[in-house]
Design a protein around this motif. Structure first.
Motif, mmCIF file in Angstrom:
data_model
loop_
_atom_site.group_PDB
_atom_site.id
_atom_site.type_symbol
_atom_site.label_atom_id
_atom_site.label_comp_id
_atom_site.label_asym_id
_atom_site.label_seq_id
_atom_site.Cartn_x
_atom_site.Cartn_y
_atom_site.Cartn_z
ATOM 1 N N THR A 37 -2.867 19.409 7.407
ATOM 2 C CA THR A 37 -3.501 20.222 8.447
ATOM 3 C C THR A 37 -2.642 21.432 8.825
ATOM 4 N N GLY A 38 -1.363 21.372 8.451
ATOM 5 C CA GLY A 38 -0.435 22.421 8.853
ATOM 6 C C GLY A 38 0.315 22.079 10.132
ATOM 7 N N VAL A 39 -0.117 21.006 10.785
ATOM 8 C CA VAL A 39 0.543 20.551 12.010
ATOM 9 C C VAL A 39 1.713 19.644 11.633
ATOM 10 N N LYS A 40 2.819 19.780 12.362
ATOM 11 C CA LYS A 40 3.986 18.904 12.173
ATOM 12 C C LYS A 40 4.167 18.077 13.437
ATOM 13 N N VAL A 41 4.411 16.800 13.258
ATOM 14 C CA VAL A 41 4.694 15.899 14.368
ATOM 15 C C VAL A 41 6.053 15.270 14.077
ATOM 16 N N GLN A 42 6.998 15.559 14.923
ATOM 17 C CA GLN A 42 8.373 15.107 14.728
ATOM 18 C C GLN A 42 8.864 15.457 13.318
ATOM 19 N N GLY A 43 8.501 16.639 12.875
ATOM 20 C CA GLY A 43 8.942 17.139 11.577
ATOM 21 C C GLY A 43 8.174 16.609 10.381
ATOM 22 N N LYS A 44 7.180 15.769 10.610
ATOM 23 C CA LYS A 44 6.392 15.194 9.507
ATOM 24 C C LYS A 44 5.005 15.828 9.488
ATOM 25 N N PRO A 45 4.460 16.017 8.288
ATOM 26 C CA PRO A 45 3.135 16.653 8.202
ATOM 27 C C PRO A 45 2.003 15.729 8.634
ATOM 28 N N GLU A 46 0.991 16.365 9.226
ATOM 29 C CA GLU A 46 -0.239 15.656 9.564
ATOM 30 C C GLU A 46 -1.214 15.862 8.404
ATOM 31 N N TRP A 47 -1.920 14.806 8.039
ATOM 32 C CA TRP A 47 -2.885 14.842 6.938
ATOM 33 C C TRP A 47 -4.285 14.603 7.475
ATOM 34 N N SER A 48 -5.239 15.342 6.963
ATOM 35 C CA SER A 48 -6.647 15.163 7.301
ATOM 36 C C SER A 48 -7.330 14.457 6.128
ATOM 37 N N VAL A 49 -8.067 13.399 6.438
ATOM 38 C CA VAL A 49 -8.745 12.610 5.410
ATOM 39 C C VAL A 49 -10.242 12.676 5.644
ATOM 40 N N SER A 50 -10.989 12.897 4.582
ATOM 41 C CA SER A 50 -12.443 12.885 4.637
ATOM 42 C C SER A 50 -12.945 11.926 3.558
ATOM 43 N N ILE A 51 -13.770 10.980 3.961
ATOM 44 C CA ILE A 51 -14.301 9.989 3.028
ATOM 45 C C ILE A 51 -15.815 10.091 3.051
ATOM 46 N N THR A 52 -16.400 10.343 1.890
ATOM 47 C CA THR A 52 -17.849 10.511 1.788
ATOM 48 C C THR A 52 -18.428 9.554 0.752
ATOM 49 N N ASN A 53 -19.708 9.326 0.867
ATOM 50 C CA ASN A 53 -20.449 8.462 -0.045
ATOM 51 C C ASN A 53 -21.375 9.343 -0.880
ATOM 52 N N LYS A 54 -21.141 9.394 -2.176
ATOM 53 C CA LYS A 54 -21.957 10.236 -3.057
ATOM 54 C C LYS A 54 -23.211 9.524 -3.569
ATOM 55 N N ASN A 101 -13.960 10.710 8.967
ATOM 56 C CA ASN A 101 -12.786 11.582 8.978
ATOM 57 C C ASN A 101 -11.737 11.024 9.929
ATOM 58 N N PHE A 102 -10.483 11.161 9.537
ATOM 59 C CA PHE A 102 -9.384 10.792 10.422
ATOM 60 C C PHE A 102 -8.137 11.553 9.993
ATOM 61 N N LYS A 103 -7.128 11.493 10.849
ATOM 62 C CA LYS A 103 -5.849 12.155 10.569
ATOM 63 C C LYS A 103 -4.732 11.144 10.723
ATOM 64 N N TYR A 104 -3.674 11.359 9.968
ATOM 65 C CA TYR A 104 -2.487 10.527 10.093
ATOM 66 C C TYR A 104 -1.258 11.390 9.869
ATOM 67 N N VAL A 105 -0.106 10.875 10.278
ATOM 68 C CA VAL A 105 1.151 11.613 10.152
ATOM 69 C C VAL A 105 2.095 10.788 9.288
ATOM 70 N N SER A 106 2.542 11.405 8.188
ATOM 71 C CA SER A 106 3.426 10.714 7.256
ATOM 72 C C SER A 106 4.180 11.739 6.418
ATOM 73 N N ASP A 107 5.354 11.327 5.916
ATOM 74 C CA ASP A 107 6.139 12.219 5.065
ATOM 75 C C ASP A 107 5.340 12.705 3.856
ATOM 76 N N GLN A 108 4.530 11.791 3.296
ATOM 77 C CA GLN A 108 3.769 12.109 2.088
ATOM 78 C C GLN A 108 2.309 11.707 2.259
ATOM 79 N N GLN A 109 1.484 12.302 1.428
ATOM 80 C CA GLN A 109 0.070 11.930 1.395
ATOM 81 C C GLN A 109 -0.026 10.488 0.900
ATOM 82 N N TYR A 110 -0.795 9.657 1.594
ATOM 83 C CA TYR A 110 -0.959 8.266 1.183
ATOM 84 C C TYR A 110 -2.098 8.172 0.167
#
Length: 124
Positions: A37-54, A101-110
């Motif tokens: 997302t470009g947001v940092k929380v305590q120096g760690k990147p925030e990730w945006s997740v989108s899950i869709t059903n095709k 959709n949800f967001k999480y904060v982690s050093d790396q993309q899970y």
């Protein structure tokens, strides 16, 4: 039954069987996309997740592989309930057209991966 009645009945059965084969959903129809997302929380990147059903059918009871998943900021458990056997998405409710959709904060993309789901298709 007359010959024409048997033909019509056979055609109807054939069409029902064909429509059923096209009404199947698979976990591969569940698409997960992530981006920072470009947001940092305590120096760690925030990730945006989108899950869709095709799939054109409804998919619910979606379980994601998520062993070892942790977020610096908690994810709402009604969206992603973490357990040792996997993460239940959306409290088991169907994934709607706009996805989950949800967001999480982690050093790396899970590397979330869908491992199971239930689906429902209605027929005519």
């Amino acid at each position: 039954m007359s010959g024409s009645t048997i033909k019509i009945f056979s055609i109807i059965i054939f069409l029902v069987l064909i429509s059923k084969s096209y009404s199947q959903c698979f976990v591969s129809d569940i698409v997960i996309s992530q981006s920072p997302t470009g947001v940092k929380v305590q120096g760690k990147p925030e990730w945006s997740v989108s899950i869709t059903n095709k799939c054109h059918c409804i998919q619910g009871d979606v379980i994601l592989a998520c062993k070892g998943f942790q977020s610096l900021e908690p994810v709402n458990p009604s969206i992603l309930k973490v357990s040792p056997n996997g993460c239940l998405l959306n409290s088991g409710k169907p994934i709607q057209k706009n996805g989950v959709n949800f967001k999480y904060v982690s050093d790396q993309q899970y590397p979330f991966k869908p491992i199971s789901s239930g689906y429902l298709c209605t027929s005519l």
